[in-house]
Design a protein around this motif. Structure first.
Motif, mmCIF file in Angstrom:
data_model
loop_
_atom_site.group_PDB
_atom_site.id
_atom_site.type_symbol
_atom_site.label_atom_id
_atom_site.label_comp_id
_atom_site.label_asym_id
_atom_site.label_seq_id
_atom_site.Cartn_x
_atom_site.Cartn_y
_atom_site.Cartn_z
ATOM 1 N N ALA A 294 0.834 -1.203 0.000
ATOM 2 C CA ALA A 294 0.000 0.000 0.000
ATOM 3 C C ALA A 294 0.867 1.250 0.000
ATOM 4 O O ALA A 294 0.592 2.221 -0.721
ATOM 5 N N LEU A 295 1.919 1.237 0.792
ATOM 6 C CA LEU A 295 2.824 2.379 0.846
ATOM 7 C C LEU A 295 3.496 2.603 -0.505
ATOM 8 O O LEU A 295 3.610 3.738 -0.977
ATOM 9 N N ALA A 296 3.934 1.510 -1.140
ATOM 10 C CA ALA A 296 4.597 1.632 -2.442
ATOM 11 C C ALA A 296 3.648 2.202 -3.496
ATOM 12 O O ALA A 296 4.029 3.077 -4.285
ATOM 13 N N GLU A 297 2.414 1.731 -3.516
ATOM 14 C CA GLU A 297 1.448 2.239 -4.487
ATOM 15 C C GLU A 297 1.127 3.710 -4.206
ATOM 16 O O GLU A 297 0.991 4.518 -5.130
ATOM 17 N N ALA A 298 1.040 4.061 -2.934
ATOM 18 C CA ALA A 298 0.785 5.458 -2.580
ATOM 19 C C ALA A 298 1.927 6.358 -3.051
ATOM 20 O O ALA A 298 1.692 7.499 -3.469
ATOM 21 N N ALA A 299 3.162 5.854 -2.998
ATOM 22 C CA ALA A 299 4.305 6.633 -3.478
ATOM 23 C C ALA A 299 4.186 6.903 -4.970
ATOM 24 O O ALA A 299 4.434 8.026 -5.433
ATOM 25 N N VAL A 300 3.800 5.884 -5.729
ATOM 26 C CA VAL A 300 3.619 6.060 -7.176
ATOM 27 C C VAL A 300 2.563 7.117 -7.448
ATOM 28 O O VAL A 300 2.741 8.006 -8.287
ATOM 29 N N MET B 28 -0.369 5.370 6.568
ATOM 30 C CA MET B 28 0.833 5.300 5.737
ATOM 31 C C MET B 28 0.551 5.807 4.335
ATOM 32 O O MET B 28 1.343 6.555 3.750
ATOM 33 N N VAL B 29 -0.590 5.406 3.789
ATOM 34 C CA VAL B 29 -0.991 5.855 2.453
ATOM 35 C C VAL B 29 -1.192 7.368 2.444
ATOM 36 O O VAL B 29 -0.679 8.085 1.570
ATOM 37 N N ASP B 30 -1.916 7.875 3.423
ATOM 38 C CA ASP B 30 -2.229 9.303 3.467
ATOM 39 C C ASP B 30 -0.978 10.154 3.665
ATOM 40 O O ASP B 30 -0.856 11.249 3.109
ATOM 41 N N LEU B 31 -0.037 9.661 4.471
ATOM 42 C CA LEU B 31 1.159 10.439 4.777
ATOM 43 C C LEU B 31 2.184 10.421 3.655
ATOM 44 O O LEU B 31 3.092 11.259 3.634
#
Length: 357
Positions: free
Chosen positions: A11-17, A146-149
């Motif tokens: 989820a964190l990796a996808e949020a970074a993209v 994590m996604v939001d941040l």
């Protein structure tokens, strides 16, 4: 878009993209391996670049190069890998380059183990490398956070031209929760970067540097950095949970705060006025908010997955006006709610008896 069930690292990796990250440089280490594994496939799909470097040292210096060109760039690691990156992180901070660094903490010291811990707190918030530098440090407690941040991290990095660390742990990286991701087609507000080294055609060359041989110039640069770190105080974030009348205040971040929140609910059921203060920014630390949350407290107890690191900042920021105690587990062990609750009850009973712990 509705919610999807994802592992924390993915989820964190996808949020970074979706936050505009197009360059990733890293090296494998448990418990964050799903981040580079995911981005190795995902980044090429959006025209990005993934490189598994030959070492953590090489990876952080590749981050320096990409950040210097103005790209949104990220690296991730855990414990010992972050230690290897420290020289490069100091260079990046000294050169004022924006990037995001993820640390999914594992137990230490040394090689330690692969279980979750919070023993990298000092390393993250005090500047683990050489020189007087700081990183903004964000500490999520859920996968959604994590996604939001992640978008917030890249925005702060660009605004302050400074590395930003997301400080997670093996629990957050490996657990699964339902999350809502940002839309893929969101309009990103990425600021222009006239300082970047993108070629000098039509303008004078840009110089990115952290070396100042003249001590007066180095002092001037350091004072400029310290002023910037002071301005970061307006970015503080925190969560209060049942603190309005709390006579005993728990303080914890990340996964430990999740345990502490359960203790608050259990304590309230037993008639104990207990609350939780959760710092989300570890640097800058939300000092004023902590002092307000503890205004009714007779005792403060930090809940940590370390041998006692957060507790030092809590004592300092409360200016030693309230007794601050510590409860924690180390080496990859996670505090159990029942054990923290027992410590809460012990402190409450001591207070009622008029004794010091």
């Amino acid at each position: 878009m509705g919610k999807v069930l994802l592992k924390g690292n993915e989820a964190l990796a996808e949020a970074a993209v979706r936050a505009g990250c197009r360059f990733f440089f890293g090296y494998p280490i448990t418990p964050q391996n799903e981040i580079p594994h995911y981005l190795a496939k995902r980044l090429p799909e959006v025209g990005g670049v993934f490189v598994q470097a030959e070492s953590e040292i090489a990876a952080i210096n590749m981050v320096y190069g990409a950040a210097g060109s103005g790209a949104r760039v990220m690296t991730s690691s855990s414990g010992p890998g972050i230690s290897l990156k420290q020289e490069g992180i100091s260079y990046i901070a000294g050169a004022e380059l924006p990037c995001v660094i993820v640390n999914m903490q594992r137990g230490g010291p040394g090689l330690g183990g692969i279980q979750p811990a919070q023993s990298d707190y000092f390393q993250a918030v005090k500047g683990g490398g050489h020189g007087d530098y700081r990183m903004l440090v964000l500490a999520p407690a859920t996968i959604q956070e994590m996604v939001d941040l992640m978008g917030k991290a890249f925005a702060l990095a660009d605004e302050y031209r400074n590395p930003v660390m997301i400080l997670g742990d093996g629990i957050l990286g490996q657990m699964m929760e339902a999350v809502e991701l940002p839309p893929e087609d969101q309009q990103l507000e990425i600021p222009s970067k006239p300082w970047a080294t993108t070629g000098a055609e039509g303008r004078s060359p840009n110089l990115i540097n952290s070396l100042f041989l003249d001590p007066l110039e180095l002092e001037k640069h350091n004072l400029h950095l310290q002023d910037k770190y002071e301005r970061m105080n307006k970015e503080v974030m925190w969560e209060n949970y049942k603190t309005d009348d709390a006579e005993l205040l728990l303080v914890g971040y990340g996964s430990a705060a999740r345990v502490a929140k359960a203790v608050v609910d259990q304590g309230r059921e037993r008639g104990i006025k207990v609350g939780l203060f959760r710092p989300i920014t570890l640097f800058p630390f939300p000092k004023d908010a902590l002092q307000k949350a503890s205004s009714h407290a007779n005792n403060v107890l930090t809940v940590e997955m370390s041998s006692g690191q957060l507790v030092e900042d809590v004592r300092y920021n409360l200016e030693f006006k309230v007794p601050v105690h510590y409860y924690g587990r180390v080496g990859g062990m996670v505090p159990a709610a029942r054990d923290v609750l027992a410590e809460v009850e012990r402190l409450v009973n001591l207070k009622r008896e008029g004794k010091e712990s």
